[in-house]
Enzyme design. Structure first.
Site, PDB file in Angstrom:
ATOM      1  CG  ASP A 178      11.814  51.836 -27.033  1.00 21.63           C
ATOM      2  OD1 ASP A 178      11.535  52.305 -25.903  1.00 21.63           O
ATOM      3  OD2 ASP A 178      11.290  50.797 -27.478  1.00 21.63           O
ATOM      4  CG  ASP A 225      12.742  59.349 -20.579  1.00 23.46           C
ATOM      5  OD1 ASP A 225      11.515  59.274 -20.835  1.00 23.46           O
ATOM      6  OD2 ASP A 225      13.185  59.508 -19.429  1.00 23.46           O
ATOM      7  CB  VAL A 226       8.655  60.028 -24.873  1.00 18.27           C
ATOM      8  CG1 VAL A 226       9.003  59.277 -26.152  1.00 18.27           C
ATOM      9  CG2 VAL A 226       7.975  59.106 -23.857  1.00 18.27           C
ATOM     10  CB  SER A 252      -5.522  51.738 -25.988  1.00 20.20           C
ATOM     11  OG  SER A 252      -6.130  50.562 -25.524  1.00 20.20           O
ATOM     12  CE1 TYR A 296      -1.732  51.402 -22.199  1.00 18.44           C
ATOM     13  CE2 TYR A 296      -3.987  50.655 -22.565  1.00 18.44           C
ATOM     14  CZ  TYR A 296      -2.718  50.911 -23.038  1.00 18.44           C
ATOM     15  OH  TYR A 296      -2.430  50.659 -24.357  1.00 18.44           O
ATOM     16  CE  LYS A 319      -1.572  54.191 -24.744  1.00 17.89           C
ATOM     17  NZ  LYS A 319      -0.572  54.681 -25.722  1.00 17.89           N
TER      18      LYS A 319
END
Length: 202
Positions: free
Chosen positions: A13, A36-37, A124, A137, A141
């Protein structure tokens, strides 16, 4: 749950304080790495840290940020930079982790079942039923949900790929999940993952 089942876990994370606190709570079989993805070098460093704990057999992609902003608000149009940041982290970061983790898994020796690893992507309900202010968002998703099947199809088709298919697909798409849905007579790696998700939206 994974640690309780005997697995070693790396918590990756950008929030160092919370991550280290969780690793401490989980005990000696858990470690934390700042990752950091959205950054390839950072993800590679995290995967290297995971490999120090043992053979990488699973990845849960849960990194994500939320933004509530109307397309046309009192102060003008939705910030394009803010929109792209959400997409970059939630969608781009998930893809970045998938491609790098899958590459690492593909080089490992398979289990007796023929499997090399499991990758779980969390999306989500907003991917399909977003609310006002959730344009960024929901888009991010929705992208995660949309890319999962073509990605897994490619992996399943590759000779010596990451997943062993038996006579069917090891692809599960669900909302408001019961952990029992993850049980499989032919997929022991999935059986090692108990997700307390019943009644929750994720």
């Amino acid at each position: 749950m994974l640690v309780e089942s005997g697995a070693s876990v790396l918590i990756a994370d950008v929030t160092e304080a919370a991550g280290r606190r969780l690793a401490t709570e989980l005990g000696p079989h858990a470690r934390f790495a700042t990752v950091d993805v959205t950054d390839e070098a950072s993800v590679q460093k995290g995967l290297a840290a995971a490999a120090e704990l043992g053979t990488l057999r699973g990845v849960v992609n849960a990194a994500g940020i939320v933004l509530a902003e109307k397309v046309v608000g009192k102060n003008g149009p939705h910030s394009f930079d803010a929109f792209m940041r959400v997409v970059r982290v939630n969608l781009g970061g998930t893809f970045n982790m998938i491609r790098l983790a899958a590459t690492l898994m593909s080089t490992t020796e398979p289990e007796a079942s023929g499997e090399r690893g499991v990758i779980i992507n969390t999306a989500s309900v907003a991917a399909f039923d977003g609310q006002i202010g959730q344009a960024a968002y929901s888009a991010s998703k929705g992208g995660v949900a949309g890319m999962t099947l073509p990605l897994i199809t490619k992996m399943l088709m590759d000779d010596g790929g990451v997943y062993y298919t038996y006579d069917g697909w090891n692809v599960i798409q669900c909302m408001n999940c019961d952990p029992a849905q993850f049980y499989s007579d032919v997929n022991p790696l999935l059986n090692g993952i108990s997700l307390a998700a019943e009644g929750n939206v994720w």
